[in-house]
Motif scaffolding. Structure first.
Motif, PDB file in Angstrom:
ATOM      1  N   TRP A  97      36.715  46.243  39.655  1.00 55.52           N
ATOM      2  CA  TRP A  97      35.343  45.773  39.421  1.00 55.52           C
ATOM      3  C   TRP A  97      34.698  46.537  38.269  1.00 55.52           C
ATOM      4  N   HIS A  98      34.917  47.832  38.205  1.00 49.40           N
ATOM      5  CA  HIS A  98      34.339  48.647  37.136  1.00 49.40           C
ATOM      6  C   HIS A  98      34.910  48.238  35.774  1.00 49.40           C
ATOM      7  N   ILE A  99      36.218  47.962  35.735  1.00 51.02           N
ATOM      8  CA  ILE A  99      36.858  47.568  34.483  1.00 51.02           C
ATOM      9  C   ILE A  99      36.356  46.200  34.027  1.00 51.02           C
ATOM     10  N   LEU A 100      36.174  45.279  34.972  1.00 51.31           N
ATOM     11  CA  LEU A 100      35.758  43.924  34.624  1.00 51.31           C
ATOM     12  C   LEU A 100      34.293  43.848  34.212  1.00 51.31           C
ATOM     13  N   THR A 101      33.474  44.760  34.676  1.00 47.57           N
ATOM     14  CA  THR A 101      32.032  44.660  34.444  1.00 47.57           C
ATOM     15  C   THR A 101      31.505  45.645  33.402  1.00 47.57           C
ATOM     16  N   THR A 102      32.299  46.650  33.029  1.00 43.16           N
ATOM     17  CA  THR A 102      31.837  47.635  32.046  1.00 43.16           C
ATOM     18  C   THR A 102      32.886  47.813  30.958  1.00 43.16           C
ATOM     19  N   SER A 103      32.481  48.477  29.900  1.00 38.22           N
ATOM     20  CA  SER A 103      33.395  48.713  28.780  1.00 38.22           C
ATOM     21  C   SER A 103      33.677  50.198  28.555  1.00 38.22           C
ATOM     22  N   ASP A 104      33.198  51.043  29.458  1.00 38.72           N
ATOM     23  CA  ASP A 104      33.374  52.484  29.273  1.00 38.72           C
ATOM     24  C   ASP A 104      34.442  53.064  30.187  1.00 38.72           C
ATOM     25  N   SER A 105      35.310  52.221  30.753  1.00 36.89           N
ATOM     26  CA  SER A 105      36.362  52.702  31.641  1.00 36.89           C
ATOM     27  C   SER A 105      37.574  53.142  30.828  1.00 36.89           C
ATOM     28  N   ASN A 106      38.578  53.656  31.540  1.00 37.93           N
ATOM     29  CA  ASN A 106      39.792  54.149  30.903  1.00 37.93           C
ATOM     30  C   ASN A 106      40.438  53.062  30.038  1.00 37.93           C
ATOM     31  N   ALA A 107      40.792  53.428  28.788  1.00 42.24           N
ATOM     32  CA  ALA A 107      41.339  52.442  27.855  1.00 42.24           C
ATOM     33  C   ALA A 107      42.676  51.883  28.335  1.00 42.24           C
ATOM     34  N   THR A 108      43.474  52.726  28.980  1.00 40.40           N
ATOM     35  CA  THR A 108      44.762  52.256  29.488  1.00 40.40           C
ATOM     36  C   THR A 108      44.571  51.215  30.567  1.00 40.40           C
ATOM     37  N   PHE A 109      43.658  51.497  31.508  1.00 37.45           N
ATOM     38  CA  PHE A 109      43.392  50.533  32.571  1.00 37.45           C
ATOM     39  C   PHE A 109      42.768  49.254  32.016  1.00 37.45           C
ATOM     40  N   GLN A 110      41.936  49.402  30.987  1.00 32.93           N
ATOM     41  CA  GLN A 110      41.367  48.220  30.328  1.00 32.93           C
ATOM     42  C   GLN A 110      42.484  47.326  29.785  1.00 32.93           C
ATOM     43  N   ALA A 111      43.468  47.935  29.128  1.00 30.05           N
ATOM     44  CA  ALA A 111      44.570  47.167  28.555  1.00 30.05           C
ATOM     45  C   ALA A 111      45.414  46.515  29.646  1.00 30.05           C
ATOM     46  N   ILE A 112      45.636  47.254  30.740  1.00 30.33           N
ATOM     47  CA  ILE A 112      46.435  46.702  31.844  1.00 30.33           C
ATOM     48  C   ILE A 112      45.782  45.443  32.403  1.00 30.33           C
ATOM     49  N   ILE A 113      44.472  45.499  32.627  1.00 33.74           N
ATOM     50  CA  ILE A 113      43.770  44.365  33.226  1.00 33.74           C
ATOM     51  C   ILE A 113      43.609  43.224  32.236  1.00 33.74           C
ATOM     52  N   TRP A 114      43.050  43.518  31.046  1.00 32.81           N
ATOM     53  CA  TRP A 114      42.651  42.458  30.125  1.00 32.81           C
ATOM     54  C   TRP A 114      43.795  41.923  29.264  1.00 32.81           C
ATOM     55  N   GLN A 115      44.790  42.743  28.994  1.00 37.05           N
ATOM     56  CA  GLN A 115      45.853  42.312  28.096  1.00 37.05           C
ATOM     57  C   GLN A 115      47.165  41.980  28.793  1.00 37.05           C
ATOM     58  N   ILE A 116      47.320  42.409  30.048  1.00 39.06           N
ATOM     59  CA  ILE A 116      48.587  42.170  30.741  1.00 39.06           C
ATOM     60  C   ILE A 116      48.389  41.300  31.988  1.00 39.06           C
ATOM     61  N   ARG A 117      47.580  41.769  32.927  1.00 40.23           N
ATOM     62  CA  ARG A 117      47.502  41.069  34.208  1.00 40.23           C
ATOM     63  C   ARG A 117      46.703  39.780  34.153  1.00 40.23           C
ATOM     64  N   LEU A 118      45.504  39.802  33.595  1.00 36.99           N
ATOM     65  CA  LEU A 118      44.684  38.591  33.566  1.00 36.99           C
ATOM     66  C   LEU A 118      45.316  37.460  32.751  1.00 36.99           C
ATOM     67  N   PRO A 119      45.879  37.718  31.554  1.00 33.68           N
ATOM     68  CA  PRO A 119      46.551  36.611  30.850  1.00 33.68           C
ATOM     69  C   PRO A 119      47.720  36.033  31.643  1.00 33.68           C
ATOM     70  N   ARG A 120      48.451  36.912  32.320  1.00 33.07           N
ATOM     71  CA  ARG A 120      49.593  36.433  33.088  1.00 33.07           C
ATOM     72  C   ARG A 120      49.143  35.592  34.283  1.00 33.07           C
ATOM     73  N   ILE A 121      48.091  36.017  34.964  1.00 38.56           N
ATOM     74  CA  ILE A 121      47.561  35.254  36.092  1.00 38.56           C
ATOM     75  C   ILE A 121      47.024  33.907  35.619  1.00 38.56           C
ATOM     76  N   ALA A 122      46.290  33.922  34.514  1.00 37.49           N
ATOM     77  CA  ALA A 122      45.744  32.677  33.975  1.00 37.49           C
ATOM     78  C   ALA A 122      46.861  31.717  33.569  1.00 37.49           C
ATOM     79  N   MET A 123      47.896  32.253  32.922  1.00 29.89           N
ATOM     80  CA  MET A 123      49.009  31.401  32.520  1.00 29.89           C
ATOM     81  C   MET A 123      49.728  30.821  33.739  1.00 29.89           C
ATOM     82  N   ALA A 124      49.928  31.640  34.771  1.00 29.69           N
ATOM     83  CA  ALA A 124      50.582  31.153  35.985  1.00 29.69           C
ATOM     84  C   ALA A 124      49.759  30.042  36.624  1.00 29.69           C
ATOM     85  N   PHE A 125      48.437  30.216  36.672  1.00 31.91           N
ATOM     86  CA  PHE A 125      47.591  29.191  37.307  1.00 31.91           C
ATOM     87  C   PHE A 125      47.646  27.883  36.534  1.00 31.91           C
TER      88      PHE A 125
END
Length: 329
Positions: free
Chosen positions: A37-65
């Motif tokens: 929730w913190h990563i999705l709603t703010t931009s000051d979180s850990n850069a690594t976790f930001q990349a994991i969520i926004w560049q790896i997991r969310l695109p993959r979930i969206a593509m699967a759907f």
């Protein structure tokens, strides 16, 4: 009955929300719901976790759907248009065509540096063109011609691909073979931007033509008496479903049987007319492929199972059960 129908739709939406939450959290890097929730709603979180969520997991979930939704919608349309419960998008040789395009790009013309997705799309489009030409030549009234043409084109293009792979350099051949089995490991927002609009466009157009498609469920002559231009509608949606499936194959590789299984399940849960069938197929198909991908990437540590292996295993069992049910009926 109406209350039961509303409850099923609500249950499906809750399942989608639960699927999204679980899929975002699932992965080698453990994240709590608070962190997500913190990563999705703010931009000051850990850069690594930001990349994991926004560049790896969310695109993959969206593509699967969207891939699952698109394949299920295409399957529902093909089954209704052909009045054949065994119709499936891959019956038209799209996987074989995409494999031929990928093989030519990676093995025969490696110095050209053609994008794999573009080459696969061109090959899948070739398969569509061959099927359409055969159907036009023999007449759209013979629906079995459409199915047999797809099978013949699939075998022909698969044979050409196998010939190319047999003489190919082993590393390049292994890459093509793994891609043909289906994978979302290459998913990114650019790929989602290609697949999602195509799926949504087909869904909206099919919903606009839902009355004509419902009329075609009865018989061609019955549909004509209701003012439906059967040949034009069938050709239009054959091209539309083929194009959407080609986009998905080009981005995700070969993921078979989703278009066969999901529409049958949706008819049991939501109804047989086009409105609930299309919306339900999109929803259930997307949820199904997300969970297949979750299973594929989490069953073994540091190893990913190709999606096509799982869907083919499930689909073959479903196919046999469907045949047994038809024989019993």
């Amino acid at each position: 009955m109406a209350r039961a129908g509303y409850f099923r739709w609500l249950l499906a939406l809750v399942a989608l929300l639960f699927t999204l939450l679980m899929s975002i959290r699932l992965g080698s890097a453990a994240l709590s719901y608070g962190q997500i929730w913190h990563i999705l709603t703010t931009s000051d979180s850990n850069a690594t976790f930001q990349a994991i969520i926004w560049q790896i997991r969310l695109p993959r979930i969206a593509m699967a759907f969207f891939a699952g939704a698109g394949l299920a919608i295409c399957g529902a349309l093909l089954q209704n248009m052909s009045r054949n419960p065994l119709a499936d998008p891959y019956l038209f040789g799209l996987t074989a065509g995409a494999g031929l395009g990928a093989s030519l790009s990676m093995i025969v013309f490696p110095e050209q540096q053609l994008p794999l997705a573009l080459s696969a799309f061109v090959g899948a489009s070739l398969a569509v063109l061959l099927v359409v030409l055969v159907c036009i030549r023999h007449g759209w009234q013979q629906l079995q011609v459409m199915l047999l043409a797809g099978v013949a084109v699939s075998f022909m293009l698969s044979a050409i691909s196998s010939f190319i792979l047999y003489f190919a350099e082993p590393f390049a051949a292994n890459r093509v073979i793994f891609w043909l089995m289906g994978s979302l490991s290459r998913s990114d927002w650019h790929g989602v931007a290609v697949v999602a609009p195509a799926v949504l466009c087909l869904l909206l157009v099919a919903l606009a033509f839902r009355r004509q498609l419902d009329a075609m469920l009865l018989h061609d002559e019955s549909a004509r008496t209701l003012g439906v231009s059967v040949e034009r509608v069938r050709l239009f949606f054959l091209l539309g479903t083929s194009a959407v499936t080609a986009f998905i194959v080009a981005q995700c590789g070969g993921i078979a049987f989703v278009g066969l299984m999901i529409p049958h399940l949706v008819r049991q849960w939501f109804g047989v007319t086009m409105l609930p069938l299309l919306l339900g197929s999109a929803l259930v198909g997307g949820i199904f492929l997300i969970w297949v991908d979750n299973f594929a990437r989490s069953l073994f540590m540091q190893q990913e199972i190709p999606l096509g292996v799982i869907t083919s295993l499930l689909g073959s069992v479903f196919f046999l059960l469907l045949l047994r049910r038809q024989q019993a009926g």
